[in-house]
Motif scaffolding. Structure first.
Motif, PDB file in Angstrom:
ATOM      1  N   SER A 122       0.838  -1.209   0.000  1.00  8.34           N
ATOM      2  CA  SER A 122       0.000   0.000   0.000  1.00  8.34           C
ATOM      3  C   SER A 122       0.865   1.248   0.000  1.00  8.34           C
ATOM      4  O   SER A 122       0.540   2.253  -0.628  1.00  8.34           O
ATOM      5  CB  SER A 122      -0.949  -0.002   1.198  1.00  8.34           C
ATOM      6  N   GLY A 126       0.974   4.298  -3.270  1.00  9.24           N
ATOM      7  CA  GLY A 126       0.774   5.727  -3.012  1.00  9.24           C
ATOM      8  C   GLY A 126       2.037   6.562  -3.201  1.00  9.24           C
ATOM      9  O   GLY A 126       2.021   7.775  -3.045  1.00  9.24           O
ATOM     10  N   HIS A 138       4.124  10.636  -0.548  1.00  7.81           N
ATOM     11  CA  HIS A 138       3.077   9.621  -0.522  1.00  7.81           C
ATOM     12  C   HIS A 138       1.741  10.355  -0.548  1.00  7.81           C
ATOM     13  O   HIS A 138       1.571  11.330   0.200  1.00  7.81           O
ATOM     14  CB  HIS A 138       3.196   8.767   0.739  1.00  7.81           C
ATOM     15  N   LYS A 140      -1.038   9.836   0.668  1.00  7.98           N
ATOM     16  CA  LYS A 140      -1.724   9.953   1.954  1.00  7.98           C
ATOM     17  C   LYS A 140      -0.786  10.343   3.102  1.00  7.98           C
ATOM     18  O   LYS A 140      -1.068  11.265   3.856  1.00  7.98           O
ATOM     19  CB  LYS A 140      -2.390   8.608   2.276  1.00  7.98           C
ATOM     20  N   HIS A 141       0.342   9.641   3.208  1.00  3.48           N
ATOM     21  CA  HIS A 141       1.191   9.805   4.397  1.00  3.48           C
ATOM     22  C   HIS A 141       2.159  10.978   4.327  1.00  3.48           C
ATOM     23  O   HIS A 141       2.533  11.529   5.355  1.00  3.48           O
ATOM     24  CB  HIS A 141       1.995   8.524   4.669  1.00  3.48           C
ATOM     25  N   PRO A 143       2.130  13.905   1.810  1.00  4.01           N
ATOM     26  CA  PRO A 143       1.695  14.616   0.602  1.00  4.01           C
ATOM     27  C   PRO A 143       2.516  15.875   0.330  1.00  4.01           C
ATOM     28  O   PRO A 143       2.958  16.528   1.271  1.00  4.01           O
ATOM     29  CB  PRO A 143       0.246  14.989   0.929  1.00  4.01           C
ATOM     30  N   GLU A 147      -0.752  19.338  -4.823  1.00  6.02           N
ATOM     31  CA  GLU A 147      -0.930  17.988  -5.358  1.00  6.02           C
ATOM     32  C   GLU A 147      -0.169  17.784  -6.669  1.00  6.02           C
ATOM     33  O   GLU A 147      -0.277  18.578  -7.599  1.00  6.02           O
ATOM     34  CB  GLU A 147      -2.419  17.732  -5.576  1.00  6.02           C
TER      35      GLU A 147
END
Ligand code: ADP
Ligand code: ADP
Ligand code: ZN
Length: 215
Positions: A122, A126, A138, A140-141, A143, A147
């Motif tokens: 996972s 990401g 990542h 999610k972890h 960022p 973006e």
């Protein structure tokens, strides 16, 4: 100070190596980044390395060692470096030790960033990488501020070709078979230190920083 980062693909070696490099003012040397830069430039080395990387296999020792020894002979490595993704086999570790011994030198620490296999897949899906400066994020972890854009250099982030789940599974197998034996190798030399890689990146770094203070 000469530091080696050990750990499975996606354990966070690169993330931590970048933090160490910027805090300690030593270069971060990633053999994976060197290969990817060569692939991008279309060099012969890049073409050869790509055939292995795409299959999740290791690039042959002979080629990898040559690249690494050239890199650490450069002027900016005089005060040390942090190696990320090298050595990955016992023969690579032997060559590094032999070359350093010729210079009356040695590796200070091999830091094992420990993350169970279950977390790796996972993490990898990401992962986003900067093709220009090598920074990793990542979704999610870890960022980026904006973006899809690298905080450090403004380039567009990409998903690495070899981060597809099938290739990640192969790379994990290769890790267990060929790279994990290095844990025992460096334990035998008394320089292995293990940190929990499942906590927040800044907490992983805090644990590493304590280790580095031992020198
Ligand atoms: P990760 O950080 O996810 O483990 P790397 O960027 O370090 O990935 O490596 C990507 C690929 O580059 C590896 O799967 C392998 O094919 C090749 N590679 C990098 N470093 C080495 C090395 N020391 N020996 C052999 N192959 C390497
Ligand atoms: P490696 O160099 O070992 O292959 P990376 O540093 O590229 O690993 O990290 C793999 C992925 O996991 C990246 O997307 C990165 O942003 C993310 N990551 C790194 N450290 C952590 C952490 N402590 N917790 C959660 N995700 C992390
Ligand atoms: Zn960048």
């Amino acid at each position: 100070m000469k530091i080696i980062m050990l750990g499975a693909p996606g354990a966070g070696k690169g993330t931590q190596a970048q933090m160490i490099a910027s805090e300690k003012g030593i270069p971060h040397i990633s053999t994976g980044d060197i290969f990817r830069a060569n692939i991008k430039e279309g060099t012969d080395l890049g073409k050869e390395a790509k055939t292995y990387m795409d299959q999740g296999k290791l690039v042959p020792d002979e080629l990898t060692v040559r690249i690494l020894l050239d890199r650490v002979a450069k002027d900016d490595c005089k005060n040390g470096y942090v190696l990320d993704g090298f050595p990955r086999t016992i023969p690579q570790a032997n060559v590094l030790d032999e070359e350093l011994a010729k210079l009356n030198d040695h590796v200070d620490f091999a830091i094992n960033v420990d993350v169970p296999d279950e977390n790796i897949i996972s993490r990898m899906s990401g992962r986003r990488a900067c093709p220009k400066c090598g920074a990793t994020y990542h979704v999610k972890h870890v960022p980026p501020k904006k973006e899809g854009i690298c905080d450090k250099c403004g380039s567009e982030l990409v998903l690495r070709d070899d981060d597809k789940p099938e290739t990640v599974k192969k790379r994990l197998g290769v890790y267990h078979e060929q790279t994990q034996p290095l844990i025992e190798y460096y334990t035998g030399k008394g320089i292995l230190r293990t940190v929990d890689g499942t906590v927040d990146p800044k907490d992983v770094y805090a644990a590493i920083n304590e280790i580095l203070a031992e020198v």
